[in-house]
Design a protein around this motif. Structure first.
Motif, mmCIF file in Angstrom:
data_model
loop_
_atom_site.group_PDB
_atom_site.id
_atom_site.type_symbol
_atom_site.label_atom_id
_atom_site.label_comp_id
_atom_site.label_asym_id
_atom_site.label_seq_id
_atom_site.Cartn_x
_atom_site.Cartn_y
_atom_site.Cartn_z
ATOM 1 N N GLU A 178 0.833 -1.259 -0.035
ATOM 2 C CA GLU A 178 -0.138 0.017 0.010
ATOM 3 C C GLU A 178 0.650 1.113 0.074
ATOM 4 O O GLU A 178 0.354 2.523 0.117
ATOM 5 N N THR A 179 2.169 1.114 0.052
ATOM 6 C CA THR A 179 3.108 2.340 -0.192
ATOM 7 C C THR A 179 3.568 2.588 -1.439
ATOM 8 O O THR A 179 4.102 1.510 -2.084
ATOM 9 N N HIS A 180 3.476 3.660 -2.151
ATOM 10 C CA HIS A 180 3.539 3.959 -3.322
ATOM 11 C C HIS A 180 4.595 5.273 -3.340
ATOM 12 O O HIS A 180 4.529 6.086 -2.792
ATOM 13 N N ALA A 181 5.516 4.913 -4.424
ATOM 14 C CA ALA A 181 6.403 6.087 -4.984
ATOM 15 C C ALA A 181 5.814 7.353 -5.087
ATOM 16 O O ALA A 181 6.546 8.419 -5.031
ATOM 17 N N ASN A 182 4.674 7.368 -5.836
ATOM 18 C CA ASN A 182 3.964 8.510 -6.303
ATOM 19 C C ASN A 182 3.024 9.128 -5.011
ATOM 20 O O ASN A 182 2.501 10.321 -5.473
ATOM 21 N N GLY A 183 3.124 8.593 -4.031
ATOM 22 C CA GLY A 183 2.429 9.224 -2.745
ATOM 23 C C GLY A 183 0.935 8.993 -2.627
ATOM 24 O O GLY A 183 0.227 9.685 -1.905
ATOM 25 N N ALA A 266 5.951 16.571 -5.264
ATOM 26 C CA ALA A 266 6.711 15.264 -5.227
ATOM 27 C C ALA A 266 6.316 14.299 -6.149
ATOM 28 O O ALA A 266 7.130 13.721 -6.944
ATOM 29 N N THR A 267 4.952 14.331 -6.450
ATOM 30 C CA THR A 267 4.452 13.367 -7.387
ATOM 31 C C THR A 267 4.717 13.963 -8.858
ATOM 32 O O THR A 267 4.810 12.950 -9.777
ATOM 33 N N GLU A 268 4.652 14.983 -9.005
ATOM 34 C CA GLU A 268 5.002 15.785 -10.237
ATOM 35 C C GLU A 268 6.526 15.433 -10.528
ATOM 36 O O GLU A 268 6.887 15.051 -11.962
ATOM 37 N N ALA A 269 7.280 15.595 -9.669
ATOM 38 C CA ALA A 269 8.812 15.426 -10.019
ATOM 39 C C ALA A 269 9.121 13.882 -10.117
ATOM 40 O O ALA A 269 9.800 13.618 -10.987
ATOM 41 N N MET A 270 8.320 12.898 -9.690
ATOM 42 C CA MET A 270 8.286 11.542 -9.948
ATOM 43 C C MET A 270 8.098 11.292 -11.368
ATOM 44 O O MET A 270 8.566 10.449 -12.156
ATOM 45 N N LEU A 271 6.875 11.888 -11.602
ATOM 46 C CA LEU A 271 6.464 11.578 -12.835
ATOM 47 C C LEU A 271 7.496 12.145 -14.284
ATOM 48 O O LEU A 271 7.645 11.558 -15.236
ATOM 49 N N ALA A 272 7.975 13.161 -13.788
ATOM 50 C CA ALA A 272 8.946 13.853 -14.896
ATOM 51 C C ALA A 272 10.107 13.005 -14.646
ATOM 52 O O ALA A 272 10.823 12.717 -15.984
ATOM 53 N N ALA A 273 10.513 12.423 -13.715
ATOM 54 C CA ALA A 273 11.672 11.937 -13.513
ATOM 55 C C ALA A 273 11.646 10.259 -14.501
ATOM 56 O O ALA A 273 12.709 9.708 -14.965
ATOM 57 N N ASN A 274 10.523 9.809 -14.306
ATOM 58 C CA ASN A 274 10.239 8.719 -15.194
ATOM 59 C C ASN A 274 9.620 8.840 -16.477
ATOM 60 O O ASN A 274 9.164 7.857 -16.953
ATOM 61 N N ALA A 275 9.567 10.085 -17.002
ATOM 62 C CA ALA A 275 9.424 10.407 -18.426
ATOM 63 C C ALA A 275 7.901 10.153 -18.653
ATOM 64 O O ALA A 275 7.685 9.652 -19.805
ATOM 65 N N ILE A 276 7.229 10.423 -17.599
ATOM 66 C CA ILE A 276 5.627 10.127 -18.019
ATOM 67 C C ILE A 276 5.145 11.559 -18.313
ATOM 68 O O ILE A 276 5.072 12.527 -17.467
ATOM 69 N N GLU A 277 4.479 11.407 -19.648
ATOM 70 C CA GLU A 277 3.734 12.827 -19.960
ATOM 71 C C GLU A 277 2.732 13.237 -19.327
ATOM 72 O O GLU A 277 1.692 12.110 -18.976
ATOM 73 N N HIS A 278 2.358 14.377 -18.829
ATOM 74 C CA HIS A 278 1.211 14.935 -18.009
ATOM 75 C C HIS A 278 0.952 16.250 -17.983
ATOM 76 O O HIS A 278 2.083 16.782 -18.712
ATOM 77 N N VAL A 279 -0.189 16.317 -17.968
ATOM 78 C CA VAL A 279 -0.531 17.885 -18.133
ATOM 79 C C VAL A 279 -1.066 18.540 -16.638
ATOM 80 O O VAL A 279 -1.644 17.651 -15.837
ATOM 81 N N ARG A 284 -4.149 19.980 -10.339
ATOM 82 C CA ARG A 284 -4.176 18.464 -10.360
ATOM 83 C C ARG A 284 -3.212 18.064 -11.578
ATOM 84 O O ARG A 284 -2.902 18.981 -12.508
ATOM 85 N N LEU A 285 -2.783 16.656 -11.552
ATOM 86 C CA LEU A 285 -1.831 16.195 -12.634
ATOM 87 C C LEU A 285 -2.667 15.205 -13.268
ATOM 88 O O LEU A 285 -3.177 14.387 -12.752
ATOM 89 N N ILE A 286 -2.765 15.281 -14.562
ATOM 90 C CA ILE A 286 -3.575 14.591 -15.480
ATOM 91 C C ILE A 286 -2.609 13.623 -16.479
ATOM 92 O O ILE A 286 -1.771 14.121 -17.120
ATOM 93 N N VAL A 287 -2.745 12.304 -16.518
ATOM 94 C CA VAL A 287 -2.100 11.484 -17.401
ATOM 95 C C VAL A 287 -3.083 10.825 -18.144
ATOM 96 O O VAL A 287 -3.972 9.959 -17.564
ATOM 97 N N THR A 288 -2.987 10.809 -19.514
ATOM 98 C CA THR A 288 -3.750 10.181 -20.429
ATOM 99 C C THR A 288 -3.571 8.598 -20.425
ATOM 100 O O THR A 288 -2.646 8.206 -19.956
ATOM 101 N N ALA A 289 -4.540 8.084 -20.832
ATOM 102 C CA ALA A 289 -4.527 6.532 -20.820
ATOM 103 C C ALA A 289 -3.271 6.035 -21.806
ATOM 104 O O ALA A 289 -3.004 6.727 -22.756
ATOM 105 N N ALA A 290 -2.912 4.920 -21.413
ATOM 106 C CA ALA A 290 -1.836 4.233 -22.035
ATOM 107 C C ALA A 290 -2.076 2.645 -22.193
ATOM 108 O O ALA A 290 -2.546 2.363 -21.441
#
Length: 301
Positions: A178-183, A266-279, A284-290
């Motif tokens: 239940e512990t996740h790197a994205n918070g 922190a969530t936004e920094a993690m998404l950027a570090a993992n090259a996850i495109e988001h808006v 709010r941070l929005i990640v489209t389906a993939a």
């Protein structure tokens, strides 16, 4: 907006339990969800040919990425009346191998739910009972037993709802999972789409076991015990999620999951570090389906 009908007899507003996300392969889902910062549990096989690799959250909800492990077993189970498998195969036929197909609510009495769904003309099939093994953290094996009651609306072929009774629960100690790197700590909202949301008001009220509904210019919201179920029209999808496409088809479709995080930066920094495109929209941070992630993911504090 409140419904003028009598309150549902003996109702207790349902807890959202989990969400079903069809995927082409669990390996693809594991890779994508891990890059999104989720801890993914081990693969688990159902006795009717499907398999999952779940993402458990601290609020006791979870995501169920679902793959077809043995198609012959799935097809045989569907022919024998297994609504879970039959609807999964139908969803994949209509929508492809990646998506968001079902909302699941917890219950203490699936038999009573099934009778209620039948009484309201909303039954999605016969009750399904099954058990499956799971390894405990200490390596020993436990058996979980489940009973499911299905609800569906013929006008919405791409959405299944059901209640899940844990007749014999699996081990509850999932702290590490239940512990996740994205918070992420839980699910705040589930978003469906439909051109005229209130056409499905009564169906969702019966599923959630809640009469209270808030209607607004973007759609409607129905509160479950631990999350909101929202149905957005075209303007709502555009305004909240930035989805700029016409809703040309009728029928409920599950579209997005809104997660709560402890620290959005922190969530936004993690998404950027993992090259996850988001808006980023407002806070709010929005990640489209993939592939491996069949829904739009929204992260917010």
């Amino acid at each position: 907006m409140r419904d003028d009908r009598p309150a549902i007899a003996g109702h207790v507003r349902r807890h959202l339990d989990h969400l079903v996300l069809p995927v082409a392969a669990l390996a693809t889902a594991r890779q994508r969800l891990s890059r999104l910062g989720f801890t993914v549990a081990g693969d688990a096989l159902h006795p009717f040919g499907t398999e999952n690799a779940c993402v458990f959250l601290a609020d006791k909800t979870y995501l169920e990425p679902l793959a077809v492990a043995q198609r012959e077993d799935c097809e045989a189970a569907a022919l024998q009346g297994n609504a879970f498998v039959a609807r999964d195969l139908a969803y994949r036929f209509r929508r492809g191998q990646d998506g968001f197909s079902a909302l699941v609510f917890s219950t203490d009495d699936a038999v009573a739910d099934h009778a209620r769904f039948q009484d309201h003309g909303l039954s999605g099939g016969d009750i399904l009972e099954f058990s499956r093994p799971m390894k405990r953290p200490d390596g020993k094996e436990a058996i979980g037993q489940f009973r499911l009651a299905f609800a569906s609306d013929l006008r919405a072929p791409d959405l299944l709802c059901f209640t899940c009774q844990r007749v014999q629960p699996l081990p509850a100690d999932r702290t590490a999972l239940e512990t996740h790197a994205n918070g992420v700590t839980g699910i705040r909202q589930v978003i469906l789409s439909e051109p005229n949301p209130t056409d499905f008001q009564y169906f969702l009220q019966e599923v959630v076991d809640e009469r209270e509904t808030e209607a607004h210019s973007f759609g409607m919201d129905i509160p479950a015990a631990n999350a909101h179920i929202s149905v957005l029209n075209e303007a709502g999808m555009r305004g909240f999620l930035g989805v700029d496409e016409p809703l040309t088809e009728r029928g409920l479709r599950a579209r997005a999951i809104v997660f709560t995080v402890g620290n959005i930066a922190a969530t936004e920094a993690m998404l950027a570090a993992n090259a996850i495109e988001h808006v980023k929209r407002d806070s709010r941070l929005i990640v489209t389906a993939a592939p491996g992630q069949g829904a739009i993911f929204v992260f917010g504090e």
